[in-house]
Design a protein around this motif. Sequence first.
Motif, mmCIF file in Angstrom:
data_model
loop_
_atom_site.group_PDB
_atom_site.id
_atom_site.type_symbol
_atom_site.label_atom_id
_atom_site.label_comp_id
_atom_site.label_asym_id
_atom_site.label_seq_id
_atom_site.Cartn_x
_atom_site.Cartn_y
_atom_site.Cartn_z
ATOM 1 N N PHE A 97 0.840 -1.196 0.000
ATOM 2 C CA PHE A 97 0.000 0.000 0.000
ATOM 3 C C PHE A 97 0.878 1.250 0.000
ATOM 4 O O PHE A 97 1.562 1.541 0.984
ATOM 5 C CB PHE A 97 -0.924 -0.034 1.232
ATOM 6 N N PRO A 98 0.908 2.019 -1.111
ATOM 7 C CA PRO A 98 1.655 3.278 -1.129
ATOM 8 C C PRO A 98 0.820 4.404 -0.520
ATOM 9 O O PRO A 98 -0.234 4.759 -1.055
ATOM 10 C CB PRO A 98 1.902 3.517 -2.624
ATOM 11 N N LEU B 250 3.705 -4.882 8.429
ATOM 12 C CA LEU B 250 4.998 -5.430 8.834
ATOM 13 C C LEU B 250 6.135 -4.432 8.690
ATOM 14 O O LEU B 250 7.057 -4.414 9.506
ATOM 15 C CB LEU B 250 5.317 -6.668 7.978
ATOM 16 N N LYS B 251 6.067 -3.602 7.650
ATOM 17 C CA LYS B 251 7.133 -2.627 7.425
ATOM 18 C C LYS B 251 6.589 -1.399 6.729
ATOM 19 O O LYS B 251 5.669 -1.481 5.921
ATOM 20 C CB LYS B 251 8.263 -3.230 6.577
ATOM 21 N N HIS B 252 7.180 -0.263 7.068
ATOM 22 C CA HIS B 252 6.854 1.016 6.437
ATOM 23 C C HIS B 252 8.180 1.598 5.939
ATOM 24 O O HIS B 252 9.024 1.993 6.748
ATOM 25 C CB HIS B 252 6.181 1.968 7.428
ATOM 26 N N LEU B 253 8.348 1.644 4.622
ATOM 27 C CA LEU B 253 9.630 2.031 4.045
ATOM 28 C C LEU B 253 9.462 3.222 3.111
ATOM 29 O O LEU B 253 8.423 3.369 2.462
ATOM 30 C CB LEU B 253 10.224 0.856 3.257
ATOM 31 N N PRO B 254 10.491 4.064 3.005
ATOM 32 C CA PRO B 254 10.412 5.190 2.061
ATOM 33 C C PRO B 254 10.385 4.690 0.622
ATOM 34 O O PRO B 254 10.951 3.642 0.295
ATOM 35 C CB PRO B 254 11.690 5.986 2.360
ATOM 36 N N ARG B 255 9.732 5.436 -0.234
ATOM 37 C CA ARG B 255 9.627 5.049 -1.638
ATOM 38 C C ARG B 255 11.004 4.911 -2.292
ATOM 39 O O ARG B 255 11.181 4.133 -3.223
ATOM 40 C CB ARG B 255 8.791 6.088 -2.397
ATOM 41 N N SER C 74 12.897 0.258 -6.650
ATOM 42 C CA SER C 74 13.197 0.645 -8.029
ATOM 43 C C SER C 74 12.014 1.394 -8.633
ATOM 44 O O SER C 74 10.873 1.266 -8.178
ATOM 45 C CB SER C 74 13.501 -0.602 -8.873
ATOM 46 N N GLN C 75 12.293 2.147 -9.701
ATOM 47 C CA GLN C 75 11.221 2.883 -10.365
ATOM 48 C C GLN C 75 10.184 1.927 -10.950
ATOM 49 O O GLN C 75 8.992 2.220 -10.962
ATOM 50 C CB GLN C 75 11.792 3.761 -11.475
ATOM 51 N N GLY C 76 10.643 0.779 -11.434
ATOM 52 C CA GLY C 76 9.706 -0.185 -11.981
ATOM 53 C C GLY C 76 8.736 -0.701 -10.938
ATOM 54 O O GLY C 76 7.541 -0.839 -11.186
ATOM 55 N N ALA C 77 9.251 -0.972 -9.736
ATOM 56 C CA ALA C 77 8.395 -1.443 -8.644
ATOM 57 C C ALA C 77 7.396 -0.365 -8.246
ATOM 58 O O ALA C 77 6.217 -0.645 -7.996
ATOM 59 C CB ALA C 77 9.249 -1.839 -7.447
ATOM 60 N N LEU C 78 7.844 0.876 -8.188
ATOM 61 C CA LEU C 78 6.948 1.979 -7.834
ATOM 62 C C LEU C 78 5.895 2.193 -8.911
ATOM 63 O O LEU C 78 4.734 2.478 -8.619
ATOM 64 C CB LEU C 78 7.757 3.265 -7.641
ATOM 65 N N TYR C 79 6.307 2.020 -10.159
ATOM 66 C CA TYR C 79 5.368 2.184 -11.265
ATOM 67 C C TYR C 79 4.279 1.116 -11.210
ATOM 68 O O TYR C 79 3.105 1.393 -11.445
ATOM 69 C CB TYR C 79 6.130 2.105 -12.590
ATOM 70 N N GLU C 80 4.657 -0.119 -10.856
ATOM 71 C CA GLU C 80 3.663 -1.186 -10.814
ATOM 72 C C GLU C 80 2.608 -0.934 -9.745
ATOM 73 O O GLU C 80 1.423 -1.157 -9.966
ATOM 74 C CB GLU C 80 4.327 -2.547 -10.577
ATOM 75 N N VAL C 81 3.021 -0.445 -8.572
ATOM 76 C CA VAL C 81 2.027 -0.188 -7.529
ATOM 77 C C VAL C 81 1.360 1.173 -7.718
ATOM 78 O O VAL C 81 0.511 1.563 -6.924
ATOM 79 C CB VAL C 81 2.616 -0.295 -6.100
ATOM 80 N N GLY C 82 1.738 1.881 -8.786
ATOM 81 C CA GLY C 82 1.050 3.115 -9.135
ATOM 82 C C GLY C 82 -0.066 2.847 -10.123
ATOM 83 O O GLY C 82 -0.514 3.745 -10.821
ATOM 84 N N SER C 83 -0.513 1.608 -10.190
ATOM 85 C CA SER C 83 -1.567 1.192 -11.121
ATOM 86 C C SER C 83 -2.770 2.116 -11.048
ATOM 87 O O SER C 83 -3.091 2.678 -10.000
ATOM 88 C CB SER C 83 -2.008 -0.237 -10.791
ATOM 89 N N ARG D 231 4.349 9.452 1.817
ATOM 90 C CA ARG D 231 5.127 8.899 0.704
ATOM 91 C C ARG D 231 5.932 7.678 1.143
ATOM 92 O O ARG D 231 7.126 7.556 0.883
ATOM 93 C CB ARG D 231 6.039 9.959 0.089
ATOM 94 N N GLN D 232 5.226 6.759 1.810
ATOM 95 C CA GLN D 232 5.834 5.516 2.252
ATOM 96 C C GLN D 232 5.233 4.339 1.489
ATOM 97 O O GLN D 232 4.119 4.411 0.967
ATOM 98 C CB GLN D 232 5.574 5.310 3.751
ATOM 99 N N ILE D 233 5.973 3.257 1.454
ATOM 100 C CA ILE D 233 5.461 1.981 0.963
ATOM 101 C C ILE D 233 5.214 1.109 2.189
ATOM 102 O O ILE D 233 6.140 0.819 2.956
ATOM 103 C CB ILE D 233 6.445 1.290 0.007
ATOM 104 N N ASN D 234 3.972 0.718 2.392
ATOM 105 C CA ASN D 234 3.583 -0.066 3.558
ATOM 106 C C ASN D 234 3.322 -1.502 3.112
ATOM 107 O O ASN D 234 2.533 -1.740 2.191
ATOM 108 C CB ASN D 234 2.320 0.525 4.183
ATOM 109 N N ILE D 235 3.977 -2.448 3.764
ATOM 110 C CA ILE D 235 3.847 -3.853 3.398
ATOM 111 C C ILE D 235 3.293 -4.620 4.590
ATOM 112 O O ILE D 235 3.784 -4.475 5.720
ATOM 113 C CB ILE D 235 5.200 -4.451 2.971
#
Length: 331
Positions: free
Chosen positions: A84-85, A119-124, A128-137, A90-94
Amino acid sequence: MNSNEEKRVWGIHTMNDALFLNDNVIAIGWREMGDLKQIEGNREAFKERYNKVYPDSKKGAVANGVGMLYRFVYDVQIGDYVVFPSKIDRQINIGTVESDYIYNPNAEEYVQQRKVKWLKHLPRTSFSQGALYEVGSAMSFFAVKNYADEYLGALDKSFKKAVISSEDDESVGATADDIVETTKDYILKVLSKNLKGYELEEFVADLLTAMGYRTSISAHGGDSGIDITAYKDELPPRILVQVKSQDGDIKETTIQSLKGAMREGDYGLFVTLSNYTKNAQKYLDSVPIIRGINGTELVDLILKYYGNLSEKYRRMIPLKMVYIPMPNDKE
């Protein structure tokens, strides 16, 4: 055996970050659908209910909505991972899914819910940009496939929050290309839907004006076959423009008709939203005083001169200027 590889990874968006983070849930809307467990557990039943509740929805919206709702209830399993972005920080939450589907009628908007354990909250910048792009669906709820391993790897204790530079991130170029191609597809669809016949002629005249040409549109129904006359300044050469909005490729004989209307010293321009047949392209190559522009080339010109288009057409094709990271090309 419950290894990460056996678990699916889901991505989700929301307009209510606080709900997800504070209440430890993931949720989607569609309040009018009611309790999804009261609908027979197959996609056809979901589709029938969706069409009844949202009768004005377009076919594509129905398919997307039904797919997300059905997956949220039946495809997601306890123990699956969720990415969940959050926009607020501006974190990525897993996290992991902790409950079956829950219908919460007391929720203000997001009534379709599931409990999660973050489980984790990490900065964007950790991804990678590809990973961020995929969850920016563009969809609210979706499966993460291409970069699932990268997100699961972030759960490892040895994972370091290292900023991935564009030099090392091979996905940057692909991501940028995807965005550009998606934008071009969108523009062509808008033009095809909204501009037919004379309306496309008016648009092309406006685009030529944006490019610095003086233009005049021929009277409708004229016999000359010339739709627009353009000059770069007060002096010759004259540019005669023919515009076609047909879906099929342009044939050689159609371009020859433009050549027949030209006088000595004239230049010709043929514009189409589609393309040219092989023979037509050969003819264009052999007659350098006529330039052919296909749909792809027209879109390139629209992007280049978009800021100079009339407000009418900028409203029709609403675009926002963005900066996209590009990989460094090293010889």
